[in-house]
Design an enzyme around this catalytic site. Sequence first.
Site, PDB file in Angstrom:
ATOM      1  N   HIS A 135       5.455 -14.423  -3.434  1.00 23.22           N
ATOM      2  CA  HIS A 135       4.757 -13.162  -3.151  1.00 23.22           C
ATOM      3  C   HIS A 135       5.697 -11.960  -3.240  1.00 23.22           C
ATOM      4  CE1 HIS A 135       1.504 -15.675  -1.564  1.00 23.22           C
ATOM      5  NE2 HIS A 135       0.734 -14.604  -1.636  1.00 23.22           N
ATOM      6  N   LYS A 139       5.173  -8.603   1.993  1.00 22.02           N
ATOM      7  CA  LYS A 139       4.282  -9.483   2.761  1.00 22.02           C
ATOM      8  C   LYS A 139       4.926  -9.819   4.110  1.00 22.02           C
ATOM      9  CE  LYS A 139       1.586 -13.745   2.340  1.00 22.02           C
ATOM     10  NZ  LYS A 139       0.391 -13.111   2.935  1.00 22.02           N
TER      11      LYS A 139
HETATM   12  N1  LIG Z   1      -7.639 -13.419   1.388  1.00 20.55           N
HETATM   13  C1  LIG Z   1      -7.135 -12.813   0.303  1.00 20.55           C
HETATM   14  O1  LIG Z   1      -7.551 -13.080  -0.836  1.00 20.55           O
HETATM   15  C2  LIG Z   1      -6.065 -11.789   0.488  1.00 20.55           C
HETATM   16  C3  LIG Z   1      -5.567 -11.564   1.733  1.00 20.55           C
HETATM   17  N2  LIG Z   1      -4.595 -10.637   1.937  1.00 20.55           N
HETATM   18  C4  LIG Z   1      -4.205 -10.439   3.326  1.00 20.55           C
HETATM   19  O2  LIG Z   1      -4.765  -9.195   3.751  1.00 20.55           O
HETATM   20  C5  LIG Z   1      -3.919  -8.616   4.750  1.00 20.55           C
HETATM   21  C6  LIG Z   1      -3.534  -7.201   4.297  1.00 20.55           C
HETATM   22  O3  LIG Z   1      -2.684  -7.301   3.181  1.00 20.55           O
HETATM   23  P1  LIG Z   1      -2.077  -6.003   2.463  1.00 20.55           P
HETATM   24  O4  LIG Z   1      -3.192  -5.097   2.045  1.00 20.55           O
HETATM   25  O5  LIG Z   1      -1.122  -6.476   1.457  1.00 20.55           O
HETATM   26  O6  LIG Z   1      -1.286  -5.319   3.689  1.00 20.55           O
HETATM   27  P2  LIG Z   1      -1.021  -3.758   3.920  1.00 20.55           P
HETATM   28  O7  LIG Z   1       0.041  -3.709   4.959  1.00 20.55           O
HETATM   29  O8  LIG Z   1      -0.822  -3.070   2.622  1.00 20.55           O
HETATM   30  O9  LIG Z   1      -2.420  -3.249   4.520  1.00 20.55           O
HETATM   31  C7  LIG Z   1      -2.861  -3.454   5.834  1.00 20.55           C
HETATM   32  C8  LIG Z   1      -3.472  -2.140   6.293  1.00 20.55           C
HETATM   33  O10 LIG Z   1      -4.163  -2.353   7.518  1.00 20.55           O
HETATM   34  C9  LIG Z   1      -3.910  -1.225   8.343  1.00 20.55           C
HETATM   35  N3  LIG Z   1      -4.197  -1.597   9.719  1.00 20.55           N
HETATM   36  C10 LIG Z   1      -3.423  -2.268  10.606  1.00 20.55           C
HETATM   37  N4  LIG Z   1      -4.063  -2.421  11.758  1.00 20.55           N
HETATM   38  C11 LIG Z   1      -5.273  -1.843  11.609  1.00 20.55           C
HETATM   39  C12 LIG Z   1      -6.397  -1.684  12.454  1.00 20.55           C
HETATM   40  N5  LIG Z   1      -6.372  -2.135  13.733  1.00 20.55           N
HETATM   41  N6  LIG Z   1      -7.496  -1.048  11.980  1.00 20.55           N
HETATM   42  C13 LIG Z   1      -7.517  -0.578  10.718  1.00 20.55           C
HETATM   43  N7  LIG Z   1      -6.479  -0.692   9.863  1.00 20.55           N
HETATM   44  C14 LIG Z   1      -5.371  -1.323  10.311  1.00 20.55           C
HETATM   45  C15 LIG Z   1      -2.462  -0.858   8.071  1.00 20.55           C
HETATM   46  O11 LIG Z   1      -2.151   0.467   8.471  1.00 20.55           O
HETATM   47  C16 LIG Z   1      -2.424  -1.039   6.547  1.00 20.55           C
HETATM   48  O12 LIG Z   1      -2.824   0.157   5.878  1.00 20.55           O
HETATM   49  C17 LIG Z   1      -2.726  -9.589   4.897  1.00 20.55           C
HETATM   50  O13 LIG Z   1      -2.958 -10.463   5.968  1.00 20.55           O
HETATM   51  C18 LIG Z   1      -2.716 -10.334   3.581  1.00 20.55           C
HETATM   52  O14 LIG Z   1      -2.115 -11.580   3.661  1.00 20.55           O
HETATM   53  C19 LIG Z   1      -4.079  -9.892   0.921  1.00 20.55           C
HETATM   54  C20 LIG Z   1      -4.512 -10.100  -0.363  1.00 20.55           C
HETATM   55  C21 LIG Z   1      -5.534 -11.088  -0.691  1.00 20.55           C
HETATM   56  O1  LIG Z   2      -0.333 -10.817   1.369  1.00 16.12           O
HETATM   57  C1  LIG Z   2      -0.801 -11.030   0.226  1.00 16.12           C
HETATM   58  O2  LIG Z   2      -0.507 -10.328  -0.754  1.00 16.12           O
HETATM   59  C2  LIG Z   2      -1.721 -12.166   0.053  1.00 16.12           C
HETATM   60  N1  LIG Z   2      -2.125 -12.802   1.114  1.00 16.12           N
HETATM   61  C3  LIG Z   2      -2.979 -13.929   1.133  1.00 16.12           C
HETATM   62  C4  LIG Z   2      -2.252 -15.159   1.636  1.00 16.12           C
HETATM   63  O3  LIG Z   2      -1.405 -15.051   2.533  1.00 16.12           O
HETATM   64  O4  LIG Z   2      -2.538 -16.260   1.150  1.00 16.12           O
HETATM   65  C5  LIG Z   2      -3.699 -14.143  -0.177  1.00 16.12           C
HETATM   66  C6  LIG Z   2      -2.853 -13.872  -1.390  1.00 16.12           C
HETATM   67  O5  LIG Z   2      -1.878 -14.849  -1.485  1.00 16.12           O
HETATM   68  C7  LIG Z   2      -2.222 -12.472  -1.301  1.00 16.12           C
END
Ligand SMILES: NC(=O)C1=CN([C@@H]2O[C@H](COP(=O)(O)OP(=O)(O)OC[C@H]3O[C@@H](n4cnc5c(N)ncnc54)[C@H](O)[C@@H]3O)[C@@H](O)[C@H]2O)C=CC1
Ligand SMILES: O=C(O)C1=N[C@H](C(=O)O)C[C@H](O)C1
Length: 250
Positions: A135, A139
């Site tokens: 990643h 992350k």
């Molecule tokens: N299931 C999937 O397919 C995917 C899951 N993810 C997951 O999604 C999550 C976010 O990932 P990213 O966007 O890369 O992180 P990021 O750090 O870029 O975004 C998270 C955002 O949430 C905000 N935030 C934190 N607490 C909050 C609250 N209480 N209310 C509203 N906003 C709040 C932060 O200020 C930040 O802007 C991670 O856990 C990641 O692993 C990411 C990509 C794909």
């Molecule tokens: O943090 C990310 O970027 C992602 N988070 C998810 C995970 O932890 O599996 C999904 C994807 O891998 C991107």
Amino acid sequence: MSKLRVAVLGAKGRIGSEAVRAVEAAEDMELVAALGRGDKLEALADADAQVVVELTTPASVMGNLDFCVRHGMHAVVGTTGWTEDRLAQLTTWLDGSPSTGVLIAPNFSIGAVLTMKFAQLAAPYFESVEVVELHHPNKVDAPSGTATRTAQLIAAARAEAGVGPAPDATATALDGARGADVDGVPVHAVRLRGLLAHQEVLLGAEGETLTIRHDSLHHSSFMPGILLGARRVVSTPGLTFGLEHFLDLN
Ligand SMILES: NC(=O)C1=CN([C@@H]2O[C@H](COP(=O)(O)OP(=O)(O)OC[C@H]3O[C@@H](n4cnc5c(N)ncnc54)[C@H](O)[C@@H]3O)[C@@H](O)[C@H]2O)C=CC1
Ligand SMILES: O=C(O)C1=N[C@H](C(=O)O)C[C@H](O)C1
């Protein structure tokens, strides 16, 4: 037909900002709120959101879901950090709001969902299996939610087939050299500038290996899964874990 009223939590984040654009572009949806850290959750109720897309952090997700379920709002959750205890807590909340649905998807991309399925299918036929996830360096959690889920599914498939532990003669090792142990499956996490989200499942048997690899090259890869989740969760009460259940892959 009236549009689905969707809100995004974590709207300024890497995946959240892409989700905002995807919801805005979907003809059958209306983006009614886009909230970031510090915004009041009451705005979700004021906007009369039907579905909340939760893309924040492991530290924030439980408080947000508590609010959503108490207000009868369905949720589509991509945020990581799921443990048995957290799932049990969420199930208790949902028991108190029987018509509310929550989808938790460790990964919304079709390729990642299929990787998990293929790994589950292959795992009993190979003596050895290890997972490597790679990643971007921003992350905050390791191993990834996807890799953890993949390893759990692999371990369950091997246990059901009566396959024993993978051979490993390691007698001395630096801490971490053999990765994290997820239900007996080694999981290795790489953090590298230039990457987004990638995973390899390595399987080995006498005289052959099989590698199942998936690459998410852009956050757009997660959008069809998020939109599908939002459309389906409104008619699927209770907890659904894994997008595969909405793809009829089970
Ligand atoms: N299931 C999937 O397919 C995917 C899951 N993810 C997951 O999604 C999550 C976010 O990932 P990213 O966007 O890369 O992180 P990021 O750090 O870029 O975004 C998270 C955002 O949430 C905000 N935030 C934190 N607490 C909050 C609250 N209480 N209310 C509203 N906003 C709040 C932060 O200020 C930040 O802007 C991670 O856990 C990641 O692993 C990411 C990509 C794909
Ligand atoms: O943090 C990310 O970027 C992602 N988070 C998810 C995970 O932890 O599996 C999904 C994807 O891998 C991107």
